[in-house]
Design an enzyme around this catalytic site. Structure first.
Site, PDB file in Angstrom:
ATOM      1  N   GLU A   1       0.746  -1.230  -0.068  1.00  0.00           N
ATOM      2  CA  GLU A   1      -0.046  -0.119  -0.024  1.00  0.00           C
ATOM      3  C   GLU A   1       0.807   1.445  -0.001  1.00  0.00           C
ATOM      4  O   GLU A   1       2.181   1.078   0.247  1.00  0.00           O
ATOM      5  CB  GLU A   1      -0.880   0.005   1.132  1.00  0.00           C
ATOM      6  CG  GLU A   1      -0.375   0.054   2.617  1.00  0.00           C
ATOM      7  CD  GLU A   1      -1.228   0.027   3.555  1.00  0.00           C
ATOM      8  OE1 GLU A   1      -2.292  -0.396   3.390  1.00  0.00           O
ATOM      9  OE2 GLU A   1      -0.937   0.296   4.822  1.00  0.00           O
TER      10      GLU A   1
ATOM     11  N   GLU B   1      -5.198  -1.324  10.504  1.00  0.00           N
ATOM     12  CA  GLU B   1      -5.408  -2.801  10.618  1.00  0.00           C
ATOM     13  C   GLU B   1      -6.110  -2.702  11.963  1.00  0.00           C
ATOM     14  O   GLU B   1      -6.340  -1.782  12.738  1.00  0.00           O
ATOM     15  CB  GLU B   1      -4.101  -3.299  11.076  1.00  0.00           C
ATOM     16  CG  GLU B   1      -3.451  -2.925  12.301  1.00  0.00           C
ATOM     17  CD  GLU B   1      -1.926  -3.808  12.211  1.00  0.00           C
ATOM     18  OE1 GLU B   1      -1.399  -4.597  11.461  1.00  0.00           O
ATOM     19  OE2 GLU B   1      -1.316  -3.564  13.248  1.00  0.00           O
TER      20      GLU B   1
ATOM     21  N   ASN C   1      -6.446  -4.990  15.516  1.00  0.00           N
ATOM     22  CA  ASN C   1      -5.804  -6.031  16.598  1.00  0.00           C
ATOM     23  C   ASN C   1      -6.942  -6.729  17.276  1.00  0.00           C
ATOM     24  O   ASN C   1      -7.648  -6.192  18.055  1.00  0.00           O
ATOM     25  CB  ASN C   1      -4.834  -5.429  17.463  1.00  0.00           C
ATOM     26  CG  ASN C   1      -3.537  -4.857  16.987  1.00  0.00           C
ATOM     27  OD1 ASN C   1      -3.083  -3.864  16.883  1.00  0.00           O
ATOM     28  ND2 ASN C   1      -2.825  -5.461  16.005  1.00  0.00           N
TER      29      ASN C   1
ATOM     30  N   ARG D   1      -7.281  -8.462  20.006  1.00  0.00           N
ATOM     31  CA  ARG D   1      -6.898  -8.866  21.336  1.00  0.00           C
ATOM     32  C   ARG D   1      -6.612  -7.620  22.114  1.00  0.00           C
ATOM     33  O   ARG D   1      -6.999  -6.442  21.780  1.00  0.00           O
ATOM     34  CB  ARG D   1      -5.338  -9.636  21.058  1.00  0.00           C
ATOM     35  CG  ARG D   1      -4.629  -8.618  20.460  1.00  0.00           C
ATOM     36  CD  ARG D   1      -3.109  -9.117  20.389  1.00  0.00           C
ATOM     37  NE  ARG D   1      -2.246  -8.363  19.532  1.00  0.00           N
ATOM     38  CZ  ARG D   1      -1.574  -7.255  19.623  1.00  0.00           C
ATOM     39  NH1 ARG D   1      -1.867  -6.585  20.661  1.00  0.00           N
ATOM     40  NH2 ARG D   1      -0.868  -6.783  18.751  1.00  0.00           N
TER      41      ARG D   1
END
Length: 452
Positions: free
Chosen positions: A200, A288, A290, A292
């Protein structure tokens, strides 16, 4: 609520989860590798089970041994912490098949968001702004070259299954691209067992801003505001703060709503983080997700008053979210310094060894999440982070002064640490002004070394 939770992790995050369980009256099971027998998490849990050798693949990444320990001890849930198996969809699926509750999102959500290329497609369909890049499968190096030329340099090459700053390379021209592509591919295979890459546009000198979200099993999703994570070295975070100095209430609400929509697009449950790049004009792009708990979750807890790990446990046990969006108020300012056993003057090389002396900071507004103690031997085979020092203040300046005071009290004998480095960082003009970006620390360190 669960009767007993097995913590499939080690170090400070395992201790953090044990403490949250204790406050909820939940029993705990620690797992440990043979080298971690004397580790704090193995000592303070209600039960502890050795699951293999010191290499992560033989213990903390050994799904069979972890599930066996869960069955052996009668634990009805597993908390994966961060790192290791925390974003492993196969592990989450196997927990479900074994009728063990995985304290995190459904494996389908992990699968969708774990593949960076697929995540971009989903976010685009949910009207979440994304960085310009290639949508689809990269065939080979020749195909990758064509994609980079079409996007326009600089570009960033990322491992699709990656995380933690691994499998990432930046290229400003064709020569750098070819070298970076091959290196990223090899690193991705070594770290994740998957060498799929995506490409990207590289946004130069952006802010790295992440939004903490919580979702329950009933479609309710809220955000807990943002964290500023732009102080990084080689794509690894060094210091984080909340809130960000560039985010006002209007922009926070705007990005927060988009973050919630992103989570809803994958039917997200439990705690997660949506990460964005924000440029100098305050344009923001999805980077992005995550799936968690994050290393830096304590600063969000400090400015919201919400125990995120307890919320994770409650959500996983089937309870509705304890809060609505209108309940979330950002108050004051918090800073987290990652304390590592490393030598900053020697390219931050890890410094394992025995802690011979230990002086821990404290006082009003200071929190230390750690698993070290005097006499503890820091292993050579795991991450060098030995603690997270958090300082809270009514405003940013007070938080900075409190952090400097806490760092000056923190003494670790027997091993080298980055405590003095963190103090130096807090005194840089750019940090004091909040005028820094993801490339700042690398440039500053280069300047510093040239003067020596």
């Amino acid at each position: 609520m669960f009767k007993k939770v097995l913590i499939a992790n080690r170090g400070e995050i395992a201790v953090r989860i044990i403490r949250a369980c204790r406050e909820l009256g939940v029993g705990t099971v620690a797992v440990y590798s043979d080298i971690d027998k004397e580790a704090l998490h193995a000592q303070i849990a209600d039960e502890a089970v050795c699951i293999g050798g010191y290499m992560a693949k033989d213990s903390y990444l050994n799904i069979t041994n972890i599930l066996s320990a869960c069955v052996l001890t009668g634990a009805d849930a597993i908390h994966p912490g961060f790192g290791f198996l925390s974003e492993n969809a196969k592990f989450a699926k196997m927990c479900k098949e074994c009728n063990i509750k995985f304290i995190g999102p459904d494996y389908e959500s992990i699968e969708l968001m774990g593949n960076k290329a697929r995540a971009r497609e989903i976010m685009q369909s949910a009207n979440v702004p994304i960085v310009p890049g290639f949508e689809g499968k990269i065939k080979d190096l020749n195909h990758a070259r064509e994609i980079a030329e079409e996007i326009g340099y600089p570009v960033i090459i990322k491992a699709s299954a990656g995380g933690g700053g691994k499998g990432i390379r930046i290229a400003y021209n064709l020569e750098e691209f070819e070298k970076g592509y091959n290196t990223a591919k090899s690193e991705a295979m070594a770290c994740f067992g998957d060498d799929t890459l995506y490409i990207e546009k590289f946004i130069e000198n952006p802010k790295h801003i992440e939004f903490q979200i919580l979702g329950d099993n009933y479609g309710n999703v809220i955000h807990l505001g943002e964290r500023e994570c732009s102080l990084q070295r080689k794509n690894q975070k060094v210091l984080e703060e909340a809130p960000s100095s560039i985010i006002d209430n209007e922009l926070r609400n705007k990005i927060g709503e988009i973050a919630k929509n992103a989570a809803k697009a994958v039917n997200y449950k439990n705690a997660g983080t949506i990460e964005f790049l924000v440029d100098k004009d305050k344009n923001f792009y999805f980077m992005e997700m995550n799936t968690r708990i994050q290393v830096e979750h304590p600063i969000t807890e400090m400015v919201t008053g919400i125990d995120i790990v307890k919320e994770q446990l409650k959500i996983a046990s089937g309870k509705e979210l304890s809060y609505k969006q209108e309940d979330i108020k950002i108050k004051g300012h918090a800073i987290e310094c990652r304390i590592n056993a490393e030598e900053p003057n020697f390219d931050f090389r890890p410094c394992p060894g025995k802690i011979t002396e230990l002086y821990l900071p404290g006082g009003f507004g200071v929190r230390l999440d750690s698993a070290i103690y005097c006499g503890y031997k820091i292993p050579h085979c795991y991450d060098s982070m030995i603690g997270k020092l958090i300082a809270y203040g009514n405003n940013r300046n007070e938080a900075i002064m409190r952090m400097k005071r806490a760092l000056s009290e923190f003494g670790v004998g027997g091993v080298k640490t980055n405590i003095e480095f963190q103090y130096w960082l807090l005194e840089t003009e750019e940090f004091l002004n909040g005028d820094y970006h993801t490339g700042f620390l690398g440039n500053k360190l280069k300047e510093k070394m040239e003067k020596i």
